[in-house]
Design an enzyme around this catalytic site. Structure first.
Site, short mmCIF file in Angstrom:
data_model
loop_
_atom_site.label_atom_id
_atom_site.label_comp_id
_atom_site.label_asym_id
_atom_site.label_seq_id
_atom_site.Cartn_x
_atom_site.Cartn_y
_atom_site.Cartn_z
N ASP A 1 -15.92 2.84 -7.11
CA ASP A 1 -14.40 3.75 -7.03
C ASP A 1 -15.02 4.72 -7.95
O ASP A 1 -14.33 3.89 -9.24
CB ASP A 1 -13.93 3.43 -6.33
CG ASP A 1 -13.08 4.19 -5.16
OD1 ASP A 1 -13.56 5.55 -5.43
OD2 ASP A 1 -13.23 3.48 -4.59
N ASP B 1 -14.20 9.28 -5.34
CA ASP B 1 -13.30 10.26 -4.78
C ASP B 1 -12.76 11.61 -4.75
O ASP B 1 -13.00 11.92 -6.22
CB ASP B 1 -12.20 9.48 -5.62
CG ASP B 1 -10.67 9.28 -4.73
OD1 ASP B 1 -10.34 8.52 -3.68
OD2 ASP B 1 -10.13 9.52 -5.36
N GLU C 1 -16.78 11.13 -1.71
CA GLU C 1 -15.68 11.43 -1.03
C GLU C 1 -15.26 13.20 -0.68
O GLU C 1 -14.52 13.18 -1.02
CB GLU C 1 -14.21 10.44 -0.27
CG GLU C 1 -13.35 10.96 0.46
CD GLU C 1 -12.47 10.47 -0.26
OE1 GLU C 1 -11.20 9.90 0.51
OE2 GLU C 1 -11.85 10.81 -1.03
N HIS D 1 -10.65 2.51 3.74
CA HIS D 1 -8.64 1.71 3.82
C HIS D 1 -8.15 3.23 4.02
O HIS D 1 -6.80 2.96 3.57
CB HIS D 1 -8.45 1.64 2.11
CG HIS D 1 -9.58 3.00 1.42
ND1 HIS D 1 -10.31 3.55 1.28
CD2 HIS D 1 -9.10 3.56 0.34
CE1 HIS D 1 -10.55 4.38 0.91
NE2 HIS D 1 -9.26 4.71 -0.16
N ASP D 2 -8.70 3.76 3.96
CA ASP D 2 -7.83 5.29 4.24
C ASP D 2 -7.68 5.62 6.65
O ASP D 2 -6.71 6.15 6.12
CB ASP D 2 -7.65 6.94 4.20
CG ASP D 2 -8.38 6.29 2.46
OD1 ASP D 2 -7.19 6.12 1.75
OD2 ASP D 2 -8.90 7.82 1.65
C1 GLC Z 1 -8.84 9.45 -1.33
C2 GLC Z 1 -8.79 7.81 -1.46
C3 GLC Z 1 -7.04 7.92 -1.09
C4 GLC Z 1 -6.67 7.98 -2.11
C5 GLC Z 1 -7.02 9.50 -2.68
C6 GLC Z 1 -6.37 9.78 -3.60
O1 GLC Z 1 -8.88 9.97 -0.38
O2 GLC Z 1 -9.65 7.55 -0.33
O3 GLC Z 1 -7.47 6.02 -0.94
O4 GLC Z 1 -4.95 8.10 -1.58
O5 GLC Z 1 -8.32 9.85 -2.46
O6 GLC Z 1 -6.92 9.29 -5.48
#
Ligand code: GLC
Ligand code: CA
Length: 544
Positions: free
Chosen positions: A98, A199, A255, A320-321
């Site tokens: 990540d 991320d 992401e 995980h979100d």
């Molecule tokens: C992404 C991650 C999440 C995190 C956010 C800030 O969306 O998947 O878990 O809180 O970024 O880093």
């Protein structure tokens, strides 16, 4: 290595805090992961995406990094990481890290120094702004709710944080900062990792500070998207990053927050040379309010059409979100097993690279802790406050928070039926789901009809058929609200997936005679030309 090798991956996502605890401090760790590598391999996947294991004060569970080049002591040491990498590679499992580079932790050395004065070696590493009329520079809000600005006395300035105030945003208009981040990426490539899940990457370049979105129409994530998602400057930084990834033959998945397929195309087409594929971020509350199988099909068709000749998709229903997929999209009660298998079948037999989130393969469900104090997730707590501020009653606000909570996916992995689910011998950092007495790896390993063994079969089928990985996609029964069905085809090989994505029975007419059954989640007789599909019935056929 074959070109486009990332299209032949099946990725298993590990959330390290909740996967396996080796030293009984109640928190998962790298040695715990190493002890379960054989299990991961047994699922049939060929890659692991590791959510952050870097040093962090864990205000956002590791997505707030205080040192990019070391491992959080609670997870182990750099040597443990290297052992993990070697052992994973020996098992022919790729390792995807990540990469969290939109922001650091407020406890990162850079930020600590940057906060001290307006004139130091790191003073421009973050996004600082003078107060305006003694207040925040503008009305921007963070993704997690509340102002996106935090005041620091030493500088008499505010810093910008699109996430929690413990996650200050980095300033990519500083060439020194950018170089530092790129050097760090190279450092991990040199260490031998195989790819990156990048991320919150669509937010790198911010809008001019004079930009003032309408507060009435946007909250949290929507507000941040309005402020700064997908700006040209962000796309050029991604292109620079891609050059580094390519030097090392690393795969990449970004992401991204996108509001339409054209934006998704920008991040994940081959020709633009940004990411190999993208994970579009949709806030859970939006999904809960809008999900229907036909909406899901519609969005899959749209993204297929725009990328089919020039790109790849990340296929996932969980991470995980997000709430647990069987609770969100399936039926975690009456048709629990059937719907969990249907969701697996749909995801793994589409074009694009499938991602499994830990526990999904045994059908883990949402956890509903009875009180707010049992939740850990910062986003859940802020969401609850936000619902109260919107005028909801305490009871209603809490119910909504339970549904959207990211902790649904973060409760510890359920290995067996013992007190803490075999995750640890001590009380875990987050409560184990009571249903671990029945839903657990040990039980499912021994049961040929289990969700786990269904995943194993489906993955094997995918990885041994090029038509299922690279073939074309054509939706069938398109007028039905209940059927989610499609054909896959390559070089004369044809497969058909038919699923009844509903709690009702559904009569279908189909020339079953011309096909043989490969796998299904019921023991029906698929030989007549018409058949009543049972609730959540799902099958894969191959043309004779
Ligand atoms: C992404 C991650 C999440 C995190 C956010 C800030 O969306 O998947 O878990 O809180 O970024 O880093
Ligand atoms: Ca531990």
């Amino acid at each position: 290595m074959e070109k486009d090798w990332y299209k032949d991956l099946v990725v298993y996502q590990i959330y390290p805090k909740s996967f396996m605890d080796s030293n009984n401090d109640g928190i998962g760790d790298i040695k715990g992961i190493i002890s379960k590598l054989d299990y991961i391999k047994s699922i049939g996947v060929n890659a692991i995406w590791l959510s952050p294991v870097y040093c962090s004060p864990f205000k956002d569970n590791g997505y707030d990094i205080s040192n990019y080049k070391d491992i959080a002591p609670v997870f182990g040491t750099m040597d443990d990481f290297k052992e993990f990498l070697t052992k994973a590679h020996n098992l022919e499992l790729k390792v995807i890290m990540d990469l969290v580079i939109n922001h650091t932790s407020d406890e990162h050395e850079w930020f600590k120094i940057s906060s001290k004065s307006r004139d130091n070696a790191y003073s421009d590493y973050y996004i600082w702004h003078d107060p305006v009329d003694g207040h925040e520079p503008n009305n921007w809000e963070s993704c997690f709710g509340g102002s996106a600005w935090e005041y620091v006395k030493e500088r008499d300035q505010y810093y910008l944080h699109l996430f929690s105030k413990g996650q200050p945003d980095l300033n990519y208009s500083s060439p020194k900062l950018k170089k530092e981040i790129f050097d760090m990426v190279r450092w991990w490539c040199e260490l031998g990792v195989d790819g990156f899940r990048v991320d919150a990457i669509s937010y790198l370049e911010k809008a001019p500070f004079t930009y003032s979105p309408n507060k009435e129409n946007a909250m949290g994530y929507a507000f941040c998207m309005d402020i700064c998602s997908g700006r040209e400057g962000t796309h050029s930084i991604i292109k620079e990053l891609r050059k580094i990834f390519d030097e090392y033959n690393c795969m990449s998945v970004g992401e991204v927050s996108v509001s339409n397929v054209e934006e998704l195309y920008k991040y994940s087409s081959d020709s633009r040379k940004e990411f190999n594929m993208a994970i579009p971020f949709i806030p859970p509350v939006v999904e809960i309010d809008t999900f229907t199988p036909s909406n899901m099909r519609k969005s899959i068709i749209e993204s297929y059409e725009i990328l089919k000749s020039d790109g790849c998709w990340a296929r996932f229903l969980s991470n995980h979100d997000k709430p647990r997929q069987v609770s969100l999209y399936g039926d975690d009660k009456k048709y629990y097993k059937e719907s969990a298998k249907l969701l697996a079948l749909i995801t793994h037999l589409l074009p694009g690279t499938p991602f499994i989130y830990q526990g999904e393969e045994i059908g883990m469900t949402n956890i509903y802790y009875p009180t707010l104090s049992e939740y850990d997730d910062i986003d859940t707590k802020n969401f609850y406050e936000h619902e109260l501020a919107e005028g909801k009653s305490k009871e209603d606000a809490f119910k909504r928070a339970q549904m959207v909570s990211r902790d649904n996916a973060r409760s510890p992995m359920q290995w067996d039926d013992t007190l803490y689910g075999g995750f640890s011998n001590s009380k875990p950092w987050l409560g184990v789901n009571d249903n671990h007495t029945t839903i657990n790896v040990k039980n499912e390993n021994n049961d040929i009809t289990s969700i786990l063994n269904f995943y194993r079969n489906i993955i094997k089928i995918r990885l041994t058929s090029k038509a299922l990985r690279r073939g074309t996609l054509e939706f069938i029964f398109k007028d039905s609200e209940k059927l989610f069905a499609y054909k896959r085809e390559l070089d004369g090989e044809e497969y058909v997936v038919i699923t009844n994505f509903s709690k009702d029975e559904e009569l279908i007419n189909f020339p079953f005679d011309n096909y043989t059954l490969v796998i299904s989640n019921y023991n029906s007789n698929y030989s007549k030309s018409s058949l009543t599909l049972k609730p959540y019935e799902a099958l894969l056929l191959k043309r004779k």
